[in-house]
Design a protein around this motif. Structure first.
Motif, PDB file in Angstrom:
ATOM      1  N   LEU B  21      44.898 -25.072   5.523  1.00 10.54           N
ATOM      2  CA  LEU B  21      45.802 -24.185   6.263  1.00 10.54           C
ATOM      3  C   LEU B  21      46.618 -23.321   5.306  1.00 10.54           C
ATOM      4  O   LEU B  21      46.833 -22.126   5.555  1.00 10.54           O
ATOM      5  N   GLN B  24      44.636 -20.495   4.135  1.00 15.50           N
ATOM      6  CA  GLN B  24      44.564 -19.426   5.133  1.00 15.50           C
ATOM      7  C   GLN B  24      45.834 -18.582   5.155  1.00 15.50           C
ATOM      8  O   GLN B  24      45.785 -17.360   5.346  1.00 15.50           O
ATOM      9  N   VAL B  25      46.971 -19.252   4.971  1.00 16.71           N
ATOM     10  CA  VAL B  25      48.227 -18.496   4.878  1.00 16.71           C
ATOM     11  C   VAL B  25      48.184 -17.591   3.655  1.00 16.71           C
ATOM     12  O   VAL B  25      48.564 -16.416   3.708  1.00 16.71           O
ATOM     13  N   ARG B  26      47.673 -18.126   2.572  1.00 13.07           N
ATOM     14  CA  ARG B  26      47.667 -17.393   1.309  1.00 13.07           C
ATOM     15  C   ARG B  26      46.717 -16.196   1.353  1.00 13.07           C
ATOM     16  O   ARG B  26      47.063 -15.096   0.952  1.00 13.07           O
ATOM     17  N   ASP B  27      45.506 -16.445   1.834  1.00 10.52           N
ATOM     18  CA  ASP B  27      44.465 -15.414   1.717  1.00 10.52           C
ATOM     19  C   ASP B  27      44.407 -14.479   2.912  1.00 10.52           C
ATOM     20  O   ASP B  27      43.937 -13.355   2.803  1.00 10.52           O
ATOM     21  N   ARG B  28      44.874 -14.970   4.088  1.00 11.99           N
ATOM     22  CA  ARG B  28      44.698 -14.119   5.276  1.00 11.99           C
ATOM     23  C   ARG B  28      45.996 -13.889   6.029  1.00 11.99           C
ATOM     24  O   ARG B  28      45.990 -13.363   7.139  1.00 11.99           O
ATOM     25  N   GLN B  29      47.129 -14.315   5.439  1.00  5.94           N
ATOM     26  CA  GLN B  29      48.427 -14.198   6.128  1.00  5.94           C
ATOM     27  C   GLN B  29      48.302 -14.714   7.567  1.00  5.94           C
ATOM     28  O   GLN B  29      48.767 -14.067   8.513  1.00  5.94           O
ATOM     29  N   ASP B  30      47.657 -15.870   7.690  1.00  5.37           N
ATOM     30  CA  ASP B  30      47.322 -16.421   9.002  1.00  5.37           C
ATOM     31  C   ASP B  30      48.561 -17.062   9.638  1.00  5.37           C
ATOM     32  O   ASP B  30      49.040 -18.107   9.202  1.00  5.37           O
ATOM     33  N   ARG B  31      49.068 -16.433  10.712  1.00  2.00           N
ATOM     34  CA  ARG B  31      50.297 -16.914  11.346  1.00  2.00           C
ATOM     35  C   ARG B  31      50.079 -18.208  12.125  1.00  2.00           C
ATOM     36  O   ARG B  31      51.008 -19.023  12.247  1.00  2.00           O
ATOM     37  N   ALA B  32      48.885 -18.401  12.665  1.00  2.00           N
ATOM     38  CA  ALA B  32      48.612 -19.646  13.391  1.00  2.00           C
ATOM     39  C   ALA B  32      48.611 -20.828  12.422  1.00  2.00           C
ATOM     40  O   ALA B  32      49.135 -21.910  12.727  1.00  2.00           O
ATOM     41  N   ALA B  33      48.035 -20.614  11.248  1.00  2.00           N
ATOM     42  CA  ALA B  33      48.035 -21.671  10.226  1.00  2.00           C
ATOM     43  C   ALA B  33      49.466 -21.971   9.795  1.00  2.00           C
ATOM     44  O   ALA B  33      49.857 -23.135   9.646  1.00  2.00           O
ATOM     45  N   TRP B  71      55.721 -19.433   2.906  1.00  2.21           N
ATOM     46  CA  TRP B  71      54.944 -18.234   3.268  1.00  2.21           C
ATOM     47  C   TRP B  71      54.931 -17.235   2.114  1.00  2.21           C
ATOM     48  O   TRP B  71      53.895 -16.729   1.714  1.00  2.21           O
TER      49      TRP B  71
END
Lengths: 214, 189
Positions: B21, B24-33, B71
């Protein structure tokens, strides 16, 4: 750099747990910057903190906490560069940060016998200073009321018991009375941290002590 | 929300891939993660800060800041070097020093990053498993030792302050903590 004298477990644990006075934090961070072994030991003690955090009885966040967090990160750019925190000079980055540069930025004050010191600004519960001791010169004999840590940055010193070279840290508690002497050759530059004012044995240094803030 | 007391202490975690997770935050700025990480870690950070003496409102605010740092500094997370729990712990510890003590805080230099920037999955798993193993080892410690370790990490007290508060001699405190760490070390890689 072959480091023979390392941080104690108590100091590493104190750093891992965030319980050290500011000056001790500084010397631990500086030594760890130089010492892979202590870096690994510190990581293991931080992992204990991680495991405790995983096991802690959680306390619920406020009702709209997640929404607030998501709103907050909206305005936050993610840094993408890994900070180049590696120092180029003699002083490791955390120390250079306190000095405001490398050795050339140190504002030395002479304290006699060619010895110089520079007191670094830290919280009052412990003090940190850089020491410059010309090769072959002794640091005045002193006993300790608290714990004193001395980290060698350049050159080397020896006392009755042992020799300390670059990266080595000497941990002296109240029982130690020693006469460190800088090894002949290059001047010895150290970071010294104590949680109590040092007291010198001779009457003259003792009188001078309040002036020099040693 | 499930509380710790509802499950067996030290029971294996639910197997969520926290490191995945984080990536995913790191590479895709994934807010759900990020939201999943927040739900798991924010209440723990809040509890940690309150155990350190912060009032609920300050602890809540600081937990928010810790998660925002997670984040913002996602690019510094290295799954081979630390589990997410350990990484969050260090951010929370730093926040505690900054917020409660208002002291400056020195950090070690960053390590040089090796030629292979992306650690393989096995290394990332290893860091997570270490945290899980440590959790189980912690739960298996004798009560007195475990409480001292908790106090040392969470209580914002030095060993001598713990001695003063518990009435135990400093030597006893130190040897109990040492004994506990020796046992935990068997479970570390």
């Amino acid at each position: 750099m072959t480091i023979r004298h390392h941080l104690s477990e108590q100091l590493l644990m104190g750093y891992a747990a965030g319980q050290l006075p500011e000056a001790f934090n500084l010397i631990v961070a500086t030594h760890v910057s130089l010492c892979d072994e202590c870096r690994a030991r510190l990581a293991a003690l931080e992992a204990v903190g991680g495991a405790l955090l995983e096991e802690i009885e959680e306390i619920e966040m406020g009702e709209a906490a997640l929404e607030a967090a998501l709103a907050r990160i909206d305005g936050l750019p993610q840094a993408t560069q890994r900070a180049p925190l590696k120092a180029a000079g003699i002083l490791p980055a955390p120390l250079a940060d306190y000095v405001g540069g490398d050795l050339s930025a140190v504002r030395w004050k002479r304290i006699g016998g060619g010895v110089k010191q520079a007191i670094l600004p830290t919280g009052r519960d412990a003090s940190a200073r850089l020491l410059y001791i010309p090769g072959g010169v002794a640091v005045p004999d002193h006993g300790h009321r608290g714990t004193e840590l001395t980290l060698v940055l350049q050159g080397a010193f020896a006392d009755q018991n042992d020799r300390f070279g670059p990266g080595d840290i000497e941990i002296a508690d109240e029982d130690v009375e020693h006469t460190p002497v800088a090894m002949a050759g290059e001047a010895c530059i150290c970071l010294a941290v104590t949680d109590a004012p040092l007291r010198f044995r001779g009457i003259i240094p003792r009188l001078a002590q309040p002036l020099f803030r040693i | 929300m499930p509380r710790k007391k509802d499950r067996v202490l030290g029971e294996a975690q639910d197997g969520t891939d926290w490191a995945g997770l984080m990536v995913q935050v790191r590479d895709r700025q994934d807010r759900a993660a990020f939201a999943a990480l927040f739900r798991h870690f924010a209440p723990r950070v809040k509890a940690f800060l309150m155990k350190s003496g912060a009032q609920a409102s300050l602890a809540e605010e600081c937990a928010q800041e810790v998660m925002a740092t997670l984040w913002q500094k996602a690019h510094l997370f290295d799954p081979a070097r630390a589990s997410v729990a350990t990484w969050v712990f260090t951010i929370a510890r730093n926040k505690r020093i900054d917020a409660l003590r208002k002291a400056r805080r020195a950090e070690p230099e960053e390590l040089d990053w090796g030629p292979e920037p992306e650690p393989d999955q096995a290394e990332a798993m290893e860091a997570q498993e270490e945290t899980d193993r440590l959790g189980r080892a912690m739960a298996a410690l004798p009560e007195k030792q475990r409480r001292l370790i908790e106090r040392a990490y969470f209580g914002d007290l030095s060993h001598s302050e713990i001695a003063a508060e518990t009435g135990l001699p400093l030597g006893t405190i130190k040897s109990r903590i040492r004994l506990a760490l020796d046992k935990l070390r068997h479970h570390m890689t």
